[in-house]
Design a protein around this motif. Sequence first.
Motif, mmCIF file in Angstrom:
data_model
loop_
_atom_site.group_PDB
_atom_site.id
_atom_site.type_symbol
_atom_site.label_atom_id
_atom_site.label_comp_id
_atom_site.label_asym_id
_atom_site.label_seq_id
_atom_site.Cartn_x
_atom_site.Cartn_y
_atom_site.Cartn_z
ATOM 1 N N PHE A 173 0.839 -1.190 0.000
ATOM 2 C CA PHE A 173 0.000 0.000 0.000
ATOM 3 C C PHE A 173 0.876 1.244 0.000
ATOM 4 C CE2 PHE A 173 -2.266 -3.450 2.005
ATOM 5 C CZ PHE A 173 -3.466 -3.431 1.316
ATOM 6 N N GLY A 174 0.406 2.274 -0.660
ATOM 7 C CA GLY A 174 1.169 3.516 -0.731
ATOM 8 C C GLY A 174 0.328 4.607 -1.340
ATOM 9 N N GLY A 175 0.998 5.523 -1.996
ATOM 10 C CA GLY A 175 0.281 6.606 -2.649
ATOM 11 C C GLY A 175 1.035 7.907 -2.534
ATOM 12 N N ILE A 201 -4.616 14.114 -2.814
ATOM 13 C CA ILE A 201 -4.403 12.858 -2.116
ATOM 14 C C ILE A 201 -4.624 11.724 -3.123
ATOM 15 C CG2 ILE A 201 -6.772 12.792 -1.256
ATOM 16 C CD1 ILE A 201 -5.604 11.324 1.237
ATOM 17 N N ALA A 202 -3.727 10.729 -3.106
ATOM 18 C CA ALA A 202 -3.802 9.645 -4.095
ATOM 19 C C ALA A 202 -3.352 8.321 -3.471
ATOM 20 C CB ALA A 202 -2.951 9.981 -5.307
ATOM 21 N N LEU A 231 -6.671 5.595 -6.395
ATOM 22 C CA LEU A 231 -7.674 6.648 -6.398
ATOM 23 C C LEU A 231 -6.954 7.982 -6.338
ATOM 24 C CD1 LEU A 231 -10.190 5.196 -3.777
ATOM 25 C CD2 LEU A 231 -10.406 5.158 -6.264
ATOM 26 N N GLN A 232 -7.601 9.016 -6.846
ATOM 27 C CA GLN A 232 -6.986 10.339 -6.790
ATOM 28 C C GLN A 232 -8.064 11.385 -6.587
ATOM 29 O OE1 GLN A 232 -4.334 11.443 -9.993
ATOM 30 N NE2 GLN A 232 -4.784 13.597 -9.689
ATOM 31 N N ASP A 291 -11.623 27.616 -9.639
ATOM 32 C CA ASP A 291 -11.743 26.456 -8.751
ATOM 33 C C ASP A 291 -11.752 25.201 -9.601
ATOM 34 O OD1 ASP A 291 -12.253 27.415 -5.974
ATOM 35 O OD2 ASP A 291 -13.901 28.461 -6.968
ATOM 36 N N SER A 292 -11.094 24.152 -9.107
ATOM 37 C CA SER A 292 -11.073 22.890 -9.838
ATOM 38 C C SER A 292 -11.118 21.723 -8.862
ATOM 39 C CB SER A 292 -9.817 22.798 -10.694
ATOM 40 O OG SER A 292 -9.790 21.583 -11.399
ATOM 41 N N TRP A 293 -12.062 20.814 -9.084
ATOM 42 C CA TRP A 293 -12.138 19.548 -8.370
ATOM 43 C C TRP A 293 -11.818 18.455 -9.382
ATOM 44 C CZ3 TRP A 293 -12.826 19.068 -3.203
ATOM 45 C CH2 TRP A 293 -13.328 20.174 -2.521
ATOM 46 N N ILE A 294 -10.834 17.619 -9.055
ATOM 47 C CA ILE A 294 -10.429 16.531 -9.941
ATOM 48 C C ILE A 294 -10.436 15.245 -9.122
ATOM 49 C CG2 ILE A 294 -8.591 15.625 -11.418
ATOM 50 C CD1 ILE A 294 -7.626 18.521 -11.772
ATOM 51 N N TYR A 295 -11.106 14.210 -9.639
ATOM 52 C CA TYR A 295 -11.160 12.945 -8.919
ATOM 53 C C TYR A 295 -11.297 11.802 -9.920
ATOM 54 C CZ TYR A 295 -16.091 14.013 -9.626
ATOM 55 O OH TYR A 295 -17.286 14.364 -10.184
#
Length: 191
Positions: A45-47, A62-63, A80-81, A101-105
């Motif tokens: 596990f990581g990210g 966060i990823a 996931l990001q 503003d920017s939301w990226i997922y």
Amino acid sequence: MKRFNIRILSFFLTISFFLTCSFSILAQEKRNDTKNYDFTKNWKFGGGLGLGFGSGYTDIMIAPSAIYQFTPYVSAGIGLQGSYIKSKDRGYYYNAIKEYDSWIYGGSLIVLSNPIPQLQLSAELEQLRVNNSYTYKDLTKRDDNFWNTALFLGIGYVNGPVTIGIRYNVLYREKDMVYGSGFMPFVRMYF
């Protein structure tokens, strides 16, 4: 430019195919002892975490990710990001934008290959939802929402659980406004 992308993609895919096939053949030589097999010991596990702050600028990312080590040479997993970017009066488009503003997922699939312990080749398919909101100086607003697909091919130096390297998005287009360049350095950690 397109010819250059196809050559890079062909090179990485060919190398990855031969490495994966040769390591799969090596893995077949081991004895299959399912009685003492521990499924959980092969998970890592990581990210990544990212924070950027400045005058009128905020960037939080966060990823998390998880990979399964199939052999000492090949692993694959998912990630996931999520990120949020806010910028005020930063001079975009000749000072026409007052606030951005920017939301990226989204998520990604990743395959890692270590032909030798110090070298890691990677392929990562990423699908992101991008929700951009612009407020102009005249207080008009505009939303720009879209999906962005990226295919990163990378190479990195491994030292313990840390890999440092560079990756290239073979699907990069400047008009997508998600990444500033096709080439991106990376630091990857798995425990």
